[in-house]
Design a protein around this motif. Structure first.
Motif, mmCIF file in Angstrom:
data_model
loop_
_atom_site.group_PDB
_atom_site.id
_atom_site.type_symbol
_atom_site.label_atom_id
_atom_site.label_comp_id
_atom_site.label_asym_id
_atom_site.label_seq_id
_atom_site.Cartn_x
_atom_site.Cartn_y
_atom_site.Cartn_z
ATOM 1 N N GLU A 199 0.834 -1.209 0.000
ATOM 2 C CA GLU A 199 0.000 0.000 0.000
ATOM 3 C C GLU A 199 0.868 1.258 0.000
ATOM 4 O O GLU A 199 0.628 2.220 -0.733
ATOM 5 C CB GLU A 199 -0.859 -0.007 1.266
ATOM 6 C CG GLU A 199 -2.325 0.125 1.001
ATOM 7 C CD GLU A 199 -3.120 0.044 2.296
ATOM 8 O OE1 GLU A 199 -4.033 -0.767 2.332
ATOM 9 O OE2 GLU A 199 -2.822 0.779 3.267
ATOM 10 N N ASN A 200 1.908 1.211 0.823
ATOM 11 C CA ASN A 200 2.817 2.344 0.926
ATOM 12 C C ASN A 200 3.535 2.578 -0.415
ATOM 13 O O ASN A 200 3.692 3.725 -0.864
ATOM 14 C CB ASN A 200 3.812 2.094 2.063
ATOM 15 C CG ASN A 200 4.803 3.228 2.230
ATOM 16 O OD1 ASN A 200 5.968 3.097 1.898
ATOM 17 N ND2 ASN A 200 4.319 4.367 2.719
ATOM 18 N N ALA A 201 3.932 1.501 -1.073
ATOM 19 C CA ALA A 201 4.616 1.637 -2.365
ATOM 20 C C ALA A 201 3.693 2.270 -3.400
ATOM 21 O O ALA A 201 4.124 3.018 -4.263
ATOM 22 C CB ALA A 201 5.088 0.269 -2.855
ATOM 23 N N LEU A 202 2.404 1.943 -3.276
ATOM 24 C CA LEU A 202 1.450 2.433 -4.270
ATOM 25 C C LEU A 202 0.736 3.700 -3.786
ATOM 26 O O LEU A 202 -0.295 4.079 -4.355
ATOM 27 C CB LEU A 202 0.436 1.322 -4.603
ATOM 28 C CG LEU A 202 1.054 0.040 -5.182
ATOM 29 C CD1 LEU A 202 -0.011 -1.021 -5.412
ATOM 30 C CD2 LEU A 202 1.809 0.332 -6.483
ATOM 31 N N SER A 203 1.304 4.362 -2.765
ATOM 32 C CA SER A 203 0.617 5.533 -2.210
ATOM 33 C C SER A 203 0.358 6.637 -3.234
ATOM 34 O O SER A 203 -0.636 7.357 -3.106
ATOM 35 C CB SER A 203 1.353 6.066 -0.975
ATOM 36 O OG SER A 203 2.715 6.217 -1.249
ATOM 37 N N PRO A 204 1.182 6.780 -4.294
ATOM 38 C CA PRO A 204 0.832 7.798 -5.291
ATOM 39 C C PRO A 204 -0.534 7.559 -5.927
ATOM 40 O O PRO A 204 -1.139 8.482 -6.482
ATOM 41 C CB PRO A 204 1.938 7.669 -6.346
ATOM 42 C CG PRO A 204 3.085 7.013 -5.659
ATOM 43 C CD PRO A 204 2.485 6.148 -4.587
ATOM 44 N N PHE A 205 -1.017 6.338 -5.882
ATOM 45 C CA PHE A 205 -2.283 6.006 -6.540
ATOM 46 C C PHE A 205 -3.439 5.835 -5.571
ATOM 47 O O PHE A 205 -4.566 5.554 -5.990
ATOM 48 C CB PHE A 205 -2.130 4.717 -7.366
ATOM 49 C CG PHE A 205 -0.930 4.724 -8.265
ATOM 50 C CD1 PHE A 205 -0.813 5.693 -9.254
ATOM 51 C CD2 PHE A 205 0.086 3.803 -8.099
ATOM 52 C CE1 PHE A 205 0.304 5.721 -10.083
ATOM 53 C CE2 PHE A 205 1.203 3.831 -8.926
ATOM 54 C CZ PHE A 205 1.321 4.793 -9.917
ATOM 55 N N ALA A 206 -3.146 5.932 -4.256
ATOM 56 C CA ALA A 206 -4.187 5.786 -3.239
ATOM 57 C C ALA A 206 -5.041 4.539 -3.457
ATOM 58 O O ALA A 206 -6.256 4.610 -3.583
ATOM 59 C CB ALA A 206 -5.068 7.040 -3.193
ATOM 60 N N VAL A 207 -4.369 3.390 -3.528
ATOM 61 C CA VAL A 207 -5.115 2.128 -3.557
ATOM 62 C C VAL A 207 -4.879 1.420 -2.230
ATOM 63 O O VAL A 207 -3.796 1.505 -1.657
ATOM 64 C CB VAL A 207 -4.701 1.215 -4.729
ATOM 65 C CG1 VAL A 207 -5.160 1.802 -6.046
ATOM 66 C CG2 VAL A 207 -3.196 0.988 -4.746
ATOM 67 N N PHE A 208 -5.922 0.753 -1.749
ATOM 68 C CA PHE A 208 -5.853 0.149 -0.423
ATOM 69 C C PHE A 208 -6.287 -1.302 -0.469
ATOM 70 O O PHE A 208 -7.147 -1.667 -1.276
ATOM 71 C CB PHE A 208 -6.721 0.943 0.560
ATOM 72 C CG PHE A 208 -6.380 2.398 0.544
ATOM 73 C CD1 PHE A 208 -5.160 2.838 1.050
ATOM 74 C CD2 PHE A 208 -7.236 3.341 -0.030
ATOM 75 C CE1 PHE A 208 -4.807 4.174 0.989
ATOM 76 C CE2 PHE A 208 -6.893 4.679 -0.082
ATOM 77 C CZ PHE A 208 -5.680 5.108 0.423
ATOM 78 N N PHE A 209 -5.694 -2.076 0.416
ATOM 79 C CA PHE A 209 -5.969 -3.521 0.403
ATOM 80 C C PHE A 209 -6.305 -4.016 1.802
ATOM 81 O O PHE A 209 -5.701 -3.590 2.778
ATOM 82 C CB PHE A 209 -4.765 -4.287 -0.140
ATOM 83 C CG PHE A 209 -4.355 -3.846 -1.512
ATOM 84 C CD1 PHE A 209 -5.061 -4.267 -2.632
ATOM 85 C CD2 PHE A 209 -3.278 -2.981 -1.687
ATOM 86 C CE1 PHE A 209 -4.688 -3.839 -3.900
ATOM 87 C CE2 PHE A 209 -2.900 -2.556 -2.953
ATOM 88 C CZ PHE A 209 -3.616 -2.983 -4.063
ATOM 89 N N ALA A 210 -7.251 -4.931 1.851
ATOM 90 C CA ALA A 210 -7.651 -5.489 3.138
ATOM 91 C C ALA A 210 -7.804 -6.996 3.059
ATOM 92 O O ALA A 210 -8.447 -7.596 3.903
ATOM 93 C CB ALA A 210 -8.964 -4.854 3.587
ATOM 94 N N ASP A 211 -7.195 -7.587 2.042
ATOM 95 C CA ASP A 211 -7.337 -9.025 1.855
ATOM 96 C C ASP A 211 -5.977 -9.668 1.632
ATOM 97 O O ASP A 211 -5.047 -9.033 1.149
ATOM 98 C CB ASP A 211 -8.162 -9.332 0.586
ATOM 99 C CG ASP A 211 -9.555 -8.746 0.643
ATOM 100 O OD1 ASP A 211 -9.979 -8.359 1.738
ATOM 101 O OD2 ASP A 211 -10.189 -8.677 -0.422
#
Ligand code: FES
Ligand code: FES
Lengths: 784, 163
Positions: free
Chosen positions: A747-759
Motif C-alpha cells: 500500500e505504501n509503495a502504491l501511495s501515489p495512486f491511493a489504492v488500499f488492500f484489506a485481503d
C-alpha cells in the motif's frame, strides 16, 4: 552449573544423518509382508453414500482386501473422531466417522480403502471401486452458509452455525458513542495449508506375540494419536505404541486426529499384516486440514491524537465440514487482536460456521495472523486518516514495559485470564525501525519514484500466546555406560528439539552433548506427552529438561561424594565425570556412579538415596508465555504486472531467553517465508460446488528461493518470569505479522495512486485491477 | 499385469539389476527396489524437487522419470555425495554450518541441485543460486541457510564431491 551450551549457536545434532540420506521417515521404514493402502475418496463435497461395489477391485491380482465402514468393527464404524478441545460456546462438536457411513461433507472424505501388494496395485484397485452417491447441494462460501435457506452441511443439525459468541471487556458502545474518529475495515484472509514437504504417512504393525500394536506416523502428536486409536478401537492404551520417526515438517495439520490413522491401525490388527499408507500431494490438498478463512468487519475508535478508545467488530470463521480442533482458531484470533496496544474497550463477536470444505485446524499461527492483520490494518488506517506516521500511531498506543504483567481483560484459550507476563513492545519496534533504516526510507522512496520504481515499507506488531500446557515430560537417566538417556513426549518435525533439549540437559547434568542419547516421539518411552503445537516445546519440554537434569545432577553429586570421599560442594561435574576439586583431583565416571546408584544385592540403600540416577519432570506452565515482536517489510511493486518483491525484511522479536540462536533464527526465517506465502501467493481455492481447484504445487503457489529475502533478525530478550529457563515460544512469530507488514508495504509503495488492500493473498491480478480503477493511475498512464 | 523388464542401473557407482514394471518410477525404484530412501517424494508431480537426482550428471526429477529410462545410465543420489570414507562433501558440511535444513525432507533435492550448480559454476552469485533453487521447495527454512551454504562453498572454491 556453567551454561556452556544454553544460549550458544550450537550446530544441530539432527543434521548428520539427514545430510547423507539416512533419516528414517515413515515411508522409509520397511517391514516384511507389508500391504499398501490407497483410499477411495469422495469426488463430491456434499452427498449421501448409497452403495459401494468392491468386486471389480477385489478381482484384481494383488489386491488383498477392500475395507468400507461395514468391514470395521461395528462399534468403531459408528464412532466419530474424538473432539480434542470442546468449548462451552459450541452448539455442536461434530467430527467425522473413520470411514464414511452415509454423510459426505467435503471432497476427499475416505469412503473405502484398498489393500494390495504394492502401492501401484492399490491405486489400480481404487479406480475399480464403484461408489453410488446421492449428490446434495454444497455450500462453499462461509458468507452464504450463514444465510437463511443455505444448503446445510449437516442436514440433521438444522443449522450451519457452530458457535456465536462475543469476546469483550469494557463499555465499547460508550467508547464509540463518544469517539472523535471511527474507522471501519472489511477484511478477508484466505485459506491455505501447512503443506509440510512430507505429506502424511502411517505404518501399522500388530505383533501377536507381545499383543502390541505399533503405529509409525508422521505426526506432531504421538501420544494424542495413541489415545484416539485406543478410544476408537476400544483397546488398552498401553498395548498401542505410536512412534513419530523423522517427520518432514508439521506446521499444524499434523497435530490433527485423522481417520486414516485409526483405519490403518485397525486393518493391521484385523489382517495381521503390516499396513502402510503414504498420502500423495493431491490427497494432502483434499484431506489434510487447512486454515485462515475468516471475514472481519472491524472498527476502531480513536481520539485526535490517534489514541485508541475502543475496538469492536465481527469475525466470521469458516470451520469447514467438521470440528477436530473445535473453535480454537477464532477463539485465539479474538483474543490475539488487542496485541501490544492499550485498548480500553473491546468487543469482537465471532460466528463459527460449517462449509463443505476440509476442516480448518491450526496452521502455523493458528488464528493469530488473521487477528494481527485486522488490528494492524486498523492502525495503518488511523495513521493515514490522521496523517500520522504508522510507527508513531503504534508508539502512542503501546503497553509500556512497566505495566507488566498486563491483564488484557479477556480469557485466553488456555482457560486463564489473558495476562501478558513480560515484554518490551516499544523497544522491539525501536529496534526494528533502526535495523530497517526506517527513518531515511522517505528520501529513498522519493528517489526510487523518480526512477519509476515503486518501493514501500510496512510495519506490524504482534503479541503471541505460546508455550501452552498442560505439560510436557522429560526423563533424564544416566546409563551404566556413562551415556545420558533423555526421553520426552516432545516431538521433532524440524524444530531441532533434540538439539535444544540436549543443550539444556548437558549443562544441567555436566556431560557433553555427544554423550546424550535421546528418545522422542515414542509413546513406549514415556507414559504421557502432548507434542508439537502452539510453540510450546521449548517452554514445556525445555523447562522439564532443566528440572530433571538438575535433579539428576543432585543425585550424581550425592553418590560421587560418597565414592570420592569428599563433600558434594567440592565436586565438579564435567564431560560425564565427577571430579574432586581438592587433592589430586580424583575422579569417577558417570557410568561407575550409575552402577553405584543401583546399590548392592541384599544391602540397604542409604536414607535419602534415589534408585538409579534418574528423574522425570513434568513441567506444567501456569499460563501461556507471551512473546512479541515487530516486523518491518520493504517491498518493490511492478505496477505493470502487479508483481511484488519483498526486498528487505526485518524482525525484532522477544521470545524470552534464546536457547540456540541458530535454531531460533531458522524458525523466524522459515516462519517469515510462510507468511510471505500467506501474503502474496498461497490460496486454496474452491469452485462454487466446493470442489478444490488448487491441488498441485503448480496451482497452489508456495514461496520459492526467489520470493524470500534473508531476514535481518534481532532478539530482544525479556526472560519469561514464569518458567525456569525464561523461554517463550519461537515457532510461529515469523509468520504471524508477516502478511500485515507486507500488505502495508505494498500500500505504501502504491501511495501515489491511493489504492488500499484489506485481503490476502494479494495476488498480482488484484493489484493490477486495483490500479486500473484508481484515478491517479489512469491519469498517469494517460499522460504517457 | 504388465510384463516386467530387466534393467541395470548404476547408482552411486554400484550396479543394480532388477526386473521392474515399465510404469515404476525411478524414485520408487531407488526408494523401494534398492532401498535408497534418501531420495524423497514431496509432490510426485514435478514441482517440489525433493526427488531430484543426477542422471548421467544432470539434475532430474526421479518422480517424473521411469526406472526403465535409467537402464544403462548412471544415477547419483544423496547417499552418494559423501566421500567413500564417510567424510561429508563441503556442501554437506556447509549445510550443517548454516542451518540449511530443518525437517530434512527437501534436503536430498537441495543437495543434488546445488551439487550440479557448483560443479558447473564454481562461483555463482546469490541471484544465480536462488534462481537455480526455484526448482526446489523448502517449507521449513525460508531458504536463507541453503543459499548461505552454497555461497560458502562457492567462496571457498573447494569444489565438491558427487559429480
Ligand atoms: S516429488 Fe518429484 S518434484 Fe516433487
Ligand atoms: S527442511 Fe523441511 S522442507 Fe526443507
Amino acid at each position: 552449573m556453567g551454561a556452556k551450551q544454553f544460549g550458544a549457536r550450537v550446530k544441530r545434532l539432527e543434521d548428520p544423518a539427514l545430510l547423507v540420506g539416512s533419516g528414517q521417515y515413515t515411508d522409509d521404514i520397511k517391514l516384511p509382508g507389508t500391504l499398501h493402502a490407497a483410499f477411495v475418496r469422495s469426488p463430491h463435497a456434499a452427498a449421501t453414500l448409497r452403495g459401494i461395489d468392491v468386486d471389480a477391485a477385489l478381482a484384481l491380482p494383488g489386491v488383498r482386501a477392500v475395507f468400507t465402514a461395514k468391514d470395521l468393527p461395528p462399534a468403531m464404524s459408528k464412532m466419530r473422531m474424538p473432539q480434542l478441545v470442546p468449548n462451552a460456546a459450541m452448539q455442536t462438536i461434530r467430527t467425522q466417522h473413520c470411514l464414511v457411513v452415509d454423510e459426505i461433507c467435503h471432497v476427499g472424505q475416505a469412503v473405502a480403502v484398498v489393500l494390495a501388494d504394492s502401492q501401484y496395485i492399490a491405486e489400480d484397485g481404487v479406480d475399480r471401486v464403484q461408489v453410488d452417491y446421492d449428490v446434495r447441494q454444497a455450500v462453499n462460501d462461509v458468507r452464504d452458509a450463514v444465510k437463511p435457506g443455505s444448503p446445510l452441511v449437516h442436514p440433521d443439525l438444522g443449522s450451519n452455525i457452530v458457535a456465536a459468541s462475543p469476546m469483550a471487556y469494557g463499555d465499547v458502545d460508550a467508547a464509540f458513542a463518544n469517539a472523535k474518529h471511527v474507522f471501519t475495515e472489511h477484511i478477508w484472509q484466505h485459506r491455505g495449508g501447512g503443506n509440510a514437504l512430507e505429506a502424511r504417512a502411517i505404518l501399522a504393525n500388530y505383533d501377536l506375540m507381545n499383543d502390541m500394536l505399533t503405529v509409525w506416523s508422521a505426526t506432531q502428536v504421538p501420544h494424542t494419536t495413541r489415545r484416539m486409536i485406543a478410544e476408537l478401537m476400544g483397546r488398552n492404551l498401553d498395548q498401542i505404541r505410536v512412534i513419530a520417526p523423522d517427520v518432514g515438517g508439521g506446521f499444524g495439520p499434523k497435530a490433527t486426529m485423522y481417520c486414516e490413522d485409526t483405519v490403518i491401525a485397525q486393518i493391521a490388527m484385523q489382517l495381521r499384516r503390516p499396513i502402510k499408507w503414504t498420502e500423495d500431494r493431491r490427497e494432502h490438498f483434499l484431506c489434510a486440514t487447512q486454515e485462515r478463512d475468516q471475514y472481519w468487519d472491524v472498527s476502531i475508535a480513536v481520539d485526535d491524537d490517534g489514541r485508541i478508545i475502543g475496538v469492536r467488530g465481527h469475525l466470521l470463521h469458516d470451520s469447514g465440514a467438521y470440528l477436530p480442533w473445535g473453535i480454537i482458531m477464532p477463539y485465539i484470533a479474538a483474543t490475539t487482536m488487542p496485541g501490544p496496544y492499550v485498548i480500553p474497550a473491546y468487543r469482537l463477536d465471532m460466528t463459527v460456521v460449517f462449509t463443505n470444505k476440509v476442516p480448518t485446524t491450526p496452521v502455523r499461527g493458528a488464528g493469530r495472523p488473521q487477528a494481527v492483520f485486522a488490528m494492524e490494518r486498523l492502525m495503518d488506517r488511523v495513521a493515514r486518516e490522521l496523517k500520522l506516521d504508522p510507527s508513531e500511531v503504534r508508539r502512542r498506543n503501546f503497553i509500556q514495559p512497566e505495566q507488566m504483567p498486563y491483564p488484557v481483560g479477556l480469557v485466553f484459550r488456555d482457560g486463564k485470564p489473558l495476562v501478558y507476563d513480560s515484554g518490551d513492545y516499544p523497544k522491539c519496534q525501536e529496534a526494528a525501525l533502526k535495523l530497517s533504516r526506517y527513518q531515511d526510507f522517505k528520501p529513498r522512496q522519493a528517489e526510487a519514484l523518480e526512477q519509476g520504481r515503486y518501493i514501500g515499507i510496512g510495519i506490524a506488531n504482534y503479541v503471541e500466546g505460546t508455550g501452552l500446557g498442560p505439560f510436557e515430560g522429560v526423563t533424564v537417566r544416566v546409563l551404566p555406560n556413562g551415556k545420558v538417556r533423555v526421553i520426552t513426549g516432545a516431538t521433532n518435525q524440524g524444530q531441532g528439539t533434540r538439539t535444544t533439549l540436549s543443550q539444556i540437559v548437558a549443562d544441567a547434568v555436566g556431560c557433553s552433548m555427544e554423550d546424550i542419547v535421546m528418545t522422542l516421539g515414542d509413546t513406549a518411552a514415556i507414559a504421557n506427552g502432548l507434542g508439537a503445537f502452539a510453540s510450546r516445546q521449548a517452554v514445556n519440554a525445555g523447562s522439564s529438561a532443566r528440572i530433571a537434569g538438575l535433579e539428576v545432577r543432585k543425585q550424581i553429586l550425592r553418590v560421587a561424594a560418597r565414592s570420592l570421599g569428599v563433600p558434594e560442594e567440592q565436586i565438579d561435574l564435567e564431560d560425564g565425570w565427577a571430579i574432586s576439586r581438592s587433592g589430586n583431583r580424583q575422579s569417577i565416571s558417570f557410568g561407575r556412579l550409575s552402577f553405584a546408584s543401583q546399590g548392592m544385592p541384599g544391602f540397604s540403600m542409604e536414607p535419602g538415596d534415589s534408585v538409579g540416577l534418574e528423574h522425570t519432570a513434568f513441567y506444567m506452565p501456569p499460563q501461556a508465555a507471551y512473546c512479541s515482536g515487530t516486523h518491518v517489510a520493504e517491498v518493490e511493486v511492478d505496477v505493470g504486472t502487479g508483481a511484488v518483491k519483498v526486498v528487505n525484511y526485518v524482525v525484532a522479536h522477544d521470545c524470552g531467553t534464546v536457547i540456540n540462536p541458530l535454531i531460533v533464527d531458522g524458525q523466524v526465517q522459515g516462519g517469515v517465508a510462510h507468511g510471505i506465502g500467506n501474503a502474496l501467493l498461497e490460496w486454496m481455492q474452491y469452485d462454487e460446488n466446493a470442489q478444490p481447484i488448487t491441488v498441485t504445487f503448480a496451482d497452489y503457489l508456495m514461496p520459492m528461493a526467489t520470493d524470500v529475502p534473508d531476514c535481518v533478525i534481532e532478539h530482544v530478550e525479556t526472560p519469561c518470569p514464569l518458567n525456569p529457563i525464561g523461554a517463550k515460544g519461537a515457532g510461529e512469530g515469523g509468520t504471524i505479522p508477516a502478511a500485515a507488514a507486507i500488505i502495508a508495504a505494498v500500500e505504501n509503495a502504491l501511495s501515489p495512486f491511493a489504492v488500499f488492500f484489506a485481503d490476502t493473498p494479494l495476488v498480482p491480478e488484484r493489484i493490477v485491477s486495483a490500479l486500473t480503477t484508481a484515478n491517479a493511475y489512469r491519469r498517469r498512464h494517460a499522460q504517457k | 499385469m504388465t510384463v516386467k523388464q530387466a534393467i541395470a542401473v548404476t547408482v552411486n557407482g554400484k550396479q543394480y539389476q532388477r526386473e521392474v514394471e515399465p510404469r515404476l518410477t525411478l524414485a520408487d525404484f531407488l526408494r523401494h527396489e534398492i532401498n535408497l530412501t534418501g531420495t524423497h517424494l514431496g509432490c510426485e508431480h514435478g514441482v517440489c524437487g525433493a526427488c531430484t537426482i543426477l542422471l548421467n550428471g544432470l539434475s532430474t526429477r526421479s518422480c517424473l522419470t521411469f526406472a526403465v529410462q535409467a537402464h544403462g545410465q548412471e544415477v547419483t543420489t544423496i547417499e552418494g555425495l559423501a566421500e567413500p570414507d564417510g567424510t561429508l562433501s563441503p556442501l554437506q558440511q556447509a549445510m550443517a554450518e548454516n542451518h540449511a535444513l530443518q525437517c530434512g525432507f527437501c534436503t536430498p533435492g537441495m543437495l543434488i541441485t546445488l551439487t550440479e550448480l557448483l560443479r558447473d559454476d564454481p562461483n555463482p552469485d546469490d541471484a544465480k543460486i536462488r534462481e537455480t533453487l526455484t526448482g526446489n521447495l523448502c517449507r521449513c527454512t525460508g531458504y536463507s541457510g541453503i543459499v548461505a551454504a552454497a555461497r560458502q562453498v562457492a567462496k571457498g572454491g573447494r569444489g565438491i564431491a558427487g559429480d
